[in-house]
Design an enzyme around this catalytic site. Structure first.
Site, short mmCIF file in Angstrom:
data_model
loop_
_atom_site.label_atom_id
_atom_site.label_comp_id
_atom_site.label_asym_id
_atom_site.label_seq_id
_atom_site.Cartn_x
_atom_site.Cartn_y
_atom_site.Cartn_z
N GLY A 9 0.82 -1.21 0.00
CA GLY A 9 0.00 0.00 0.00
C GLY A 9 0.85 1.25 0.00
O GLY A 9 0.57 2.22 0.72
N ALA A 10 1.87 1.27 -0.86
CA ALA A 10 2.87 2.36 -0.83
C ALA A 10 2.51 3.54 -1.71
O ALA A 10 3.29 4.49 -1.81
CB ALA A 10 4.23 1.81 -1.25
N ALA A 12 0.20 5.83 -1.34
CA ALA A 12 -0.34 7.01 -0.67
C ALA A 12 -0.23 6.84 0.84
O ALA A 12 0.11 5.76 1.33
CB ALA A 12 -1.81 7.23 -1.06
N VAL A 61 -3.54 -6.87 -3.25
CA VAL A 61 -3.25 -7.91 -2.26
C VAL A 61 -4.39 -8.91 -2.10
O VAL A 61 -4.19 -9.99 -1.56
CB VAL A 61 -2.89 -7.32 -0.88
CG1 VAL A 61 -1.59 -6.53 -0.93
CG2 VAL A 61 -4.03 -6.50 -0.29
N ASN A 87 0.92 -2.60 5.34
CA ASN A 87 0.18 -1.35 5.43
C ASN A 87 -1.10 -1.35 4.59
O ASN A 87 -2.03 -0.62 4.90
CB ASN A 87 1.08 -0.19 4.98
CG ASN A 87 0.31 1.09 4.79
OD1 ASN A 87 -0.16 1.71 5.74
ND2 ASN A 87 0.17 1.51 3.54
N SER A 140 -5.27 -0.45 13.81
CA SER A 140 -6.09 0.75 13.96
C SER A 140 -6.66 0.76 15.36
O SER A 140 -6.80 -0.29 16.01
CB SER A 140 -7.23 0.73 12.94
OG SER A 140 -8.18 1.74 13.22
N TYR A 153 -15.44 -3.15 9.43
CA TYR A 153 -14.09 -2.61 9.44
C TYR A 153 -13.42 -2.89 10.78
O TYR A 153 -12.26 -3.35 10.82
CB TYR A 153 -14.09 -1.09 9.16
CG TYR A 153 -12.71 -0.49 9.27
CD1 TYR A 153 -11.72 -0.82 8.35
CD2 TYR A 153 -12.39 0.39 10.30
CE1 TYR A 153 -10.45 -0.29 8.45
CE2 TYR A 153 -11.11 0.93 10.40
CZ TYR A 153 -10.15 0.58 9.48
OH TYR A 153 -8.88 1.09 9.58
N PRO A 183 -2.97 3.20 14.81
CA PRO A 183 -3.21 4.64 14.83
C PRO A 183 -4.67 4.99 15.09
O PRO A 183 -5.59 4.23 14.74
CB PRO A 183 -2.81 5.10 13.41
CG PRO A 183 -2.16 3.91 12.77
CD PRO A 183 -2.74 2.71 13.45
N GLU A 189 -5.76 9.60 2.70
CA GLU A 189 -6.88 9.33 1.81
C GLU A 189 -7.90 8.37 2.44
O GLU A 189 -8.89 8.01 1.80
CB GLU A 189 -6.37 8.72 0.49
CG GLU A 189 -5.56 9.67 -0.37
CD GLU A 189 -5.12 9.03 -1.67
OE1 GLU A 189 -5.37 7.81 -1.86
OE2 GLU A 189 -4.52 9.73 -2.51
#
Length: 252
Positions: A9-10, A12, A61, A87, A140, A153, A183, A189
């Site tokens: 996931g590089a 953004a 992925v 990520n 998360s 989610y 986080p 985004e």
């Protein structure tokens, strides 16, 4: 010999911030994502600025065969991965279960859980063969709490939390470190993807307080992977100062 970091996931957000930070620390990089144009642009920029070698793998992925073929077709030198940053992940929609979109559920489960597993299986075996490695999983606050309308989610990020613990147990005998970074609100985004391109709705998520930015998380990851060999940080929650829980945010 330069260390190698593989970042999913590089294209953004946190993944892109990690790519820039690890390149500045003289890592060579394997960058993955769905958007080839963004990957190639980032790779060229990092090579020019830091003289970093970058291998680009454009795939989703969620597609197990693409994950396996892209990774296994890399030259042998690229399989000496020191750091894997899992990520790639997303949220789709914000609805109660009874009116949720099943396609959104599939996208989140396939990306956040199954994609995580596909990548981790390949790279953990490389690390076992190499006798070293550190896997950093981006979770998360949604993996620590459940909030209104976050149902699926939150479930996927709870799964990441559990899988992180499972990986730590499974790989400790091989001397491989495993860490989860969870986080809170990070202005990337993420919300725009969750709300399917509705930029105005996405902006409102971050109004009235100072959220984290992608580089805050990237710097935390760099701290974690730079600890001495005998030190592993298993689990870390990082939040904006104004945020106490997933839903408790002080806005001015």
């Amino acid at each position: 010999m330069a260390k190698i970091a593989l970042i999913t996931g590089a294209t953004a957000g946190i993944g892109e911030a990690c790519a820039k930070l690890f390149a500045s620390a003289k890592y060579n990089l394997i960058l993955t994502g769905r958007r080839l144009d963004r990957l190639e642009k980032l790779a060229a920029s990092l090579n020019k600025k830091y003289d970093t070698e970058v291998a680009v793998c454009a795939f989703d992925v969620r597609d197990r065969e693409q994950v396996i073929s892209n990774f296994e077709n890399l030259p042998a030198k690229w399989k000496k991965v020191d750091v894997l940053i899992n990520n790639a992940g997303l949220s789709q929609g914000l609805d109660p279960i009874q009116s949720g979109n099943v396609d959104d559920w599939d996208t989140m489960i396939d990306t956040n859980v199954k994609g995580f597993l596909y990548v981790s299986k390949v790279v953990s075996n490389w690390m076992i063969a190499n006798g070293r490695g550190h896997i950093v999983n981006i979770g998360s606050i949604a993996g620590k709490e459940v909030y209104p309308n976050g149902n699926v989610y939150c479930a996927t990020k709870h799964a990441v939390d559990a899988l992180n613990q499972g990986l730590r147990i499974d790989l400790v005998q091989h001397g491989i470190k495993v860490t989860a970074i969870h986080p809170g609100a990070v202005e990337t985004e993420f919300s725009e993807v969750r709300f399917k391109g509705d930029k105005e709705r996405a902006k409102k998520v971050y109004v009235g307080f100072e959220p984290l930015v992608a580089n805050d998380v990237a710097e935390t990851i760099m701290f974690v992977v730079s600890r001495p060999k005998h030190v592993n940080i298993n689990d870390l929650v990082i939040m904006p100062t104004a945020q106490a829980t997933a839903t408790n945010i002080v806005r001015k």
